[in-house]
Design an enzyme around this catalytic site. Structure first.
Site, PDB file in Angstrom:
ATOM      1  N   ASP A 122      -6.635  -5.845   4.862  1.00 20.69           N
ATOM      2  CA  ASP A 122      -5.957  -4.562   4.659  1.00 20.69           C
ATOM      3  C   ASP A 122      -5.961  -3.758   5.958  1.00 20.69           C
ATOM      4  OD1 ASP A 122      -4.974  -2.184   3.714  1.00 20.69           O
ATOM      5  OD2 ASP A 122      -6.695  -1.721   2.424  1.00 20.69           O
ATOM      6  N   ASP A 150      -4.461   3.559  -2.370  1.00 23.78           N
ATOM      7  CA  ASP A 150      -5.556   3.971  -1.489  1.00 23.78           C
ATOM      8  C   ASP A 150      -6.075   5.346  -1.891  1.00 23.78           C
ATOM      9  OD1 ASP A 150      -5.953   1.895   0.485  1.00 23.78           O
ATOM     10  OD2 ASP A 150      -3.901   2.321   1.129  1.00 23.78           O
ATOM     11  N   HIS A 170      -0.908  -1.486  -4.194  1.00 19.32           N
ATOM     12  CA  HIS A 170      -2.227  -1.116  -3.655  1.00 19.32           C
ATOM     13  C   HIS A 170      -2.310   0.400  -3.527  1.00 19.32           C
ATOM     14  CE1 HIS A 170      -5.765  -1.967  -0.992  1.00 19.32           C
ATOM     15  NE2 HIS A 170      -5.387  -0.845  -0.398  1.00 19.32           N
ATOM     16  N   SER A 224       0.841  -1.200   0.000  1.00 24.24           N
ATOM     17  CA  SER A 224       0.000   0.000   0.000  1.00 24.24           C
ATOM     18  C   SER A 224       0.876   1.251   0.000  1.00 24.24           C
ATOM     19  CB  SER A 224      -0.898  -0.004   1.238  1.00 24.24           C
ATOM     20  OG  SER A 224      -1.418   1.293   1.435  1.00 24.24           O
TER      21      SER A 224
END
Ligand code: DX5
Ligand code: ZN
Length: 216
Positions: A174, A34, A32, A7
């Protein structure tokens, strides 16, 4: 096999390319991204410009985690930015089938994400239609928090439901993963571990990833 998803919320954005390459060379499988809007969650992280640049920076699979209201307005845009899997939040829409349709029409894989407070049964009726389910295991929208232990039961419920229904969607967790607790999540049945701080703060990503995958 266990996959590691990095992330970039925890990356040093001044050195984004270098940071992403560090994850890719360290053996991570997925990038990932966000995305928040300051409305669905009280945080502003990154939008299309950063997502598009990040997608160009790697050959890893790219997941866009849309923590935004009105996901329908942005699905096509994040698909065009280069995301391979687009995750909308169940809580952000009354029309999950429409969201899935828009994602499919964009030629991408479709996933749904759940807040910690949203029960697994609320998505039971459309699990057959998604490629992935992401369980957020911290307060949504912020990195660097502690894993909510009660989420283990939720993971187990989702794993059982998948088995009962004979489905094959990917299960992601997550938030709040650490070198100490991450491996146990895989043992519960999780396919993909999404981690920000654990990976980006690691001085030796390769070693950490190998440990988590049980390769050493
Ligand atoms: C939280 C985000 C996560 C976050 C995880 O809502 O969706 O992806 O970056 O960060 P860590 O791994 O630091 O908890
Ligand atoms: Zn996320």
């Amino acid at each position: 096999m266990l996959a590691l998803s990095a992330s970039i919320l925890s990356a040093d954005f001044l050195r984004l390319q270098e940071e992403i390459t560090r994850m890719e060379q360290g053996g991570c499988d997925v990038l990932h991204i966000d995305v928040t809007d300051g409305h669905f969650v009280p945080n502003l992280t990154m939008g299309l410009c950063v997502a598009e640049a990040a997608c160009r920076a790697t050959k890893m699979r790219k997941d866009a985690h849309l923590m935004i209201s009105r996901p329908q307005d942005f699905i096509k845009k994040f698909a065009d930015a280069g995301a391979d899997l687009i995750l909308f939040h169940h809580e952000a829409t009354s029309h999950p089938f429409e969201m899935i349709k828009y994602i499919r029409e964009s030629g991408k894989m479709a996933g749904v994400a759940l807040d910690p407070a949203t029960p697994v049964r609320s998505i039971a009726h459309y699990l057959h239609a998604v490629d992935a389910v992401l369980l957020v295991t911290v307060c949504v929208g912020f990195g660097g928090q502690t894993y909510i232990d009660e989420m283990d039961a939720k993971v187990e419920e989702l794993v059982s439901l998948r088995r009962e229904k004979g489905l094959h969607f990917e299960i992601q967790v997550d938030g709040g993963l650490t070198p100490e607790n991450a491996r146990a999540k895989h043992e519960l049945g999780v396919d993909t571990l999404v981690a920000g701080s654990m990976l980006f703060q690691s001085p030796d990503v390769r070693q950490l990833v190998r440990q988590l995958k049980g390769e050493c």
